[in-house]
Design a protein around this motif. Structure first.
Motif, PDB file in Angstrom:
ATOM      1  N   ASN A 115      55.255 -73.293   2.023  1.00 56.67           N
ATOM      2  CA  ASN A 115      55.275 -74.609   2.673  1.00 56.67           C
ATOM      3  C   ASN A 115      56.644 -75.010   3.207  1.00 56.67           C
ATOM      4  O   ASN A 115      56.760 -76.035   3.859  1.00 56.67           O
ATOM      5  CB  ASN A 115      54.798 -75.705   1.706  1.00 56.67           C
ATOM      6  N   GLY A 116      57.639 -74.238   2.918  1.00 55.44           N
ATOM      7  CA  GLY A 116      58.963 -74.646   3.337  1.00 55.44           C
ATOM      8  C   GLY A 116      59.411 -73.995   4.630  1.00 55.44           C
ATOM      9  O   GLY A 116      60.180 -74.566   5.373  1.00 55.44           O
ATOM     10  N   ALA A 117      58.891 -72.822   4.923  1.00 57.02           N
ATOM     11  CA  ALA A 117      59.321 -72.103   6.109  1.00 57.02           C
ATOM     12  C   ALA A 117      58.372 -72.383   7.272  1.00 57.02           C
ATOM     13  O   ALA A 117      57.179 -72.161   7.178  1.00 57.02           O
ATOM     14  CB  ALA A 117      59.371 -70.599   5.838  1.00 57.02           C
ATOM     15  N   ALA A 118      58.921 -72.886   8.355  1.00 57.59           N
ATOM     16  CA  ALA A 118      58.094 -73.162   9.523  1.00 57.59           C
ATOM     17  C   ALA A 118      57.881 -71.884  10.319  1.00 57.59           C
ATOM     18  O   ALA A 118      58.709 -70.986  10.319  1.00 57.59           O
ATOM     19  CB  ALA A 118      58.773 -74.208  10.399  1.00 57.59           C
ATOM     20  N   ARG A 119      56.733 -71.838  10.988  1.00 63.36           N
ATOM     21  CA  ARG A 119      56.400 -70.660  11.775  1.00 63.36           C
ATOM     22  C   ARG A 119      56.524 -71.016  13.244  1.00 63.36           C
ATOM     23  O   ARG A 119      55.675 -71.716  13.782  1.00 63.36           O
ATOM     24  CB  ARG A 119      54.966 -70.228  11.434  1.00 63.36           C
ATOM     25  N   PRO A 120      57.543 -70.566  13.930  1.00 59.11           N
ATOM     26  CA  PRO A 120      57.793 -71.005  15.315  1.00 59.11           C
ATOM     27  C   PRO A 120      56.642 -70.627  16.228  1.00 59.11           C
ATOM     28  O   PRO A 120      55.894 -71.467  16.646  1.00 59.11           O
ATOM     29  CB  PRO A 120      59.071 -70.259  15.694  1.00 59.11           C
ATOM     30  N   GLY A 170      51.789 -74.431   8.752  1.00 62.46           N
ATOM     31  CA  GLY A 170      53.215 -74.158   8.826  1.00 62.46           C
ATOM     32  C   GLY A 170      53.761 -74.090  10.236  1.00 62.46           C
ATOM     33  O   GLY A 170      54.952 -73.849  10.427  1.00 62.46           O
ATOM     34  N   THR A 230      55.236 -75.040  13.839  1.00 68.12           N
ATOM     35  CA  THR A 230      56.217 -76.005  14.339  1.00 68.12           C
ATOM     36  C   THR A 230      55.561 -76.946  15.344  1.00 68.12           C
ATOM     37  O   THR A 230      54.546 -76.607  15.942  1.00 68.12           O
ATOM     38  CB  THR A 230      57.349 -75.230  15.037  1.00 68.12           C
ATOM     39  N   LYS A 254      50.766 -83.626   7.187  1.00 67.26           N
ATOM     40  CA  LYS A 254      52.131 -83.912   6.710  1.00 67.26           C
ATOM     41  C   LYS A 254      53.144 -83.001   7.379  1.00 67.26           C
ATOM     42  O   LYS A 254      52.889 -81.839   7.668  1.00 67.26           O
ATOM     43  CB  LYS A 254      52.197 -83.782   5.179  1.00 67.26           C
ATOM     44  N   ILE A 291      56.652 -81.150   6.894  1.00 73.44           N
ATOM     45  CA  ILE A 291      57.554 -80.686   5.839  1.00 73.44           C
ATOM     46  C   ILE A 291      58.787 -80.087   6.487  1.00 73.44           C
ATOM     47  O   ILE A 291      58.674 -79.228   7.353  1.00 73.44           O
ATOM     48  CB  ILE A 291      56.841 -79.645   4.947  1.00 73.44           C
ATOM     49  N   LYS A 292      59.942 -80.551   6.065  1.00 72.62           N
ATOM     50  CA  LYS A 292      61.178 -80.060   6.673  1.00 72.62           C
ATOM     51  C   LYS A 292      61.332 -78.575   6.395  1.00 72.62           C
ATOM     52  O   LYS A 292      61.244 -78.126   5.244  1.00 72.62           O
ATOM     53  CB  LYS A 292      62.372 -80.837   6.109  1.00 72.62           C
ATOM     54  N   SER A 293      61.570 -77.837   7.430  1.00 71.23           N
ATOM     55  CA  SER A 293      61.715 -76.391   7.295  1.00 71.23           C
ATOM     56  C   SER A 293      63.065 -76.040   6.669  1.00 71.23           C
ATOM     57  O   SER A 293      64.074 -76.644   6.999  1.00 71.23           O
ATOM     58  CB  SER A 293      61.579 -75.735   8.666  1.00 71.23           C
ATOM     59  N   LYS A 294      63.038 -75.081   5.748  1.00 74.22           N
ATOM     60  CA  LYS A 294      64.305 -74.639   5.143  1.00 74.22           C
ATOM     61  C   LYS A 294      65.046 -73.695   6.097  1.00 74.22           C
ATOM     62  O   LYS A 294      66.262 -73.733   6.191  1.00 74.22           O
ATOM     63  CB  LYS A 294      64.019 -73.889   3.836  1.00 74.22           C
ATOM     64  N   SER A 321      63.376 -78.170  12.698  1.00 72.03           N
ATOM     65  CA  SER A 321      61.921 -78.194  12.893  1.00 72.03           C
ATOM     66  C   SER A 321      61.163 -78.615  11.640  1.00 72.03           C
ATOM     67  O   SER A 321      61.705 -78.681  10.544  1.00 72.03           O
ATOM     68  CB  SER A 321      61.450 -76.820  13.345  1.00 72.03           C
ATOM     69  N   HIS A 322      59.893 -78.914  11.855  1.00 73.29           N
ATOM     70  CA  HIS A 322      58.996 -79.284  10.766  1.00 73.29           C
ATOM     71  C   HIS A 322      57.866 -78.280  10.653  1.00 73.29           C
ATOM     72  O   HIS A 322      57.363 -77.782  11.660  1.00 73.29           O
ATOM     73  CB  HIS A 322      58.396 -80.674  11.025  1.00 73.29           C
ATOM     74  N   ALA A 323      57.489 -77.995   9.412  1.00 69.80           N
ATOM     75  CA  ALA A 323      56.307 -77.169   9.179  1.00 69.80           C
ATOM     76  C   ALA A 323      55.112 -78.116   9.014  1.00 69.80           C
ATOM     77  O   ALA A 323      55.122 -78.997   8.156  1.00 69.80           O
ATOM     78  CB  ALA A 323      56.474 -76.300   7.943  1.00 69.80           C
ATOM     79  N   HIS A 335      51.311 -79.212   8.115  1.00 77.56           N
ATOM     80  CA  HIS A 335      50.215 -78.846   7.215  1.00 77.56           C
ATOM     81  C   HIS A 335      49.206 -79.977   7.149  1.00 77.56           C
ATOM     82  O   HIS A 335      49.553 -81.134   7.353  1.00 77.56           O
ATOM     83  CB  HIS A 335      50.762 -78.585   5.801  1.00 77.56           C
TER      84      HIS A 335
END
Lengths: 154, 154
Positions: free
Chosen positions: A7-12, B66, B68, B97, B99-102, B107-109, B111
């Motif tokens: 849930n933390g890593a966004a998928r571009p 996930g 963007t 929601k 979720i801030k991407s690490k 960007s945001h993930a 979900h």
DNA sequence: AAAGAATGTTGTTGACGACAACAATTGTCG
DNA sequence: CGACAATTGTTGTCGTCAACAACATTCTTT
């Protein structure tokens, strides 16, 4: 357990993005297509500054001189309130004229001006060019099938 | 000389009104159809207050958790500026929601929430009902053909 | 380290559909 | 005939939508 980043890593957009249920919805495909086709129309007729709705109004008036605003609005499925602004614009450009009806003093008889008729000829040529773009995009047979399928909505 | 009332008498809508060149334009038919199909979608999903664009966003996020905002916007062909408002609305309703991407702190993930997933199932059932209306209107085979013809635009 | 690009956000503009209210005019019906 | 309803054009508001521009934050490139 599904293997999925936590849930933390966004998928571009690296891998393909599935549309899931959307691929089975005609409305989604139609919307995307409509955006494309209108953009092409506007681009192809940009030199004469005519948009699809303006073209449709002038075409109907040209083919049926003397129509009422209500009649045009109903036939084209546009709000009569919106048609007022469209006609104001076309009248300012000397393409259309409103003539007060003798038989019903509430309504106007709509006509193309001489300049309007000449311009419409040019618009139709450009619109035909646009239609060739559609044919290139869809294929000749597919475009014909599409027109046939949607014939009831015209 | 054409036989025609002398410009003063308006023609309400008694006889049929010809569309002239419009009948050969795919864009016109598509526009009319698109209006119909969107109205039916909105009406069919009125009870859950979900519009076509909101449905498409939730469906893509649900199938590709996930993603963007840029990825969703590009995939669906909507402006990223517009997606911001759509997500604000869906997030207020606890369906989606951010979720801030690490990995990329710009960007945001995206979900679905648990409630969002449950709701989406219901939305899909209603959307399938809407699609049955389309099938009734066009005919089973015509709808299938339409989807095939426009498949490249999805 | 500096320059450039990407991401999300905010704002503006204009086209568009939907709706409501209004004046002027016409149609209907008692 | 006269009161009442309906129609026509107009004006206005509201919400959706595409298109664009500008901006701060955060990568990416060089």
């Amino acid at each position: 357990m599904r293997k999925r980043p936590g849930n933390g890593a966004a998928r571009p957009a690296g891998d393909e993005i599935g549309l899931d249920a959307l691929i089975g919805h005609a409305g989604y495909a139609v919307r995307r297509f409509q955006i494309w086709i209108f953009q092409d129309f506007i681009r192809t007729l940009a030199a004469v500054d005519i948009r699809p709705t303006q073209y449709s109004v002038m075409t109907v008036i040209g083919a049926n001189p003397g129509l009422t605003q209500m009649a045009v609005a109903k036939r084209l499925g546009i709000e009569r309130a919106r048609l007022v602004h469209l006609l104001n614009s076309l009248e300012r450009r000397k393409l259309v004229k409103r003539i007060k009806s003798k038989s019903d003093r509430r309504s106007h008889a709509l006509h193309l001006t001489a300049q309007g008729e000449a311009s419409l000829d040019q618009f139709k040529r450009l619109a035909a060019e646009h239609e060739r773009h559609v044919e290139e995009k869809l294929g000749k047979q597919n475009r014909a099938r599409l027109l046939q399928i949607l014939a009831d909505f015209t």
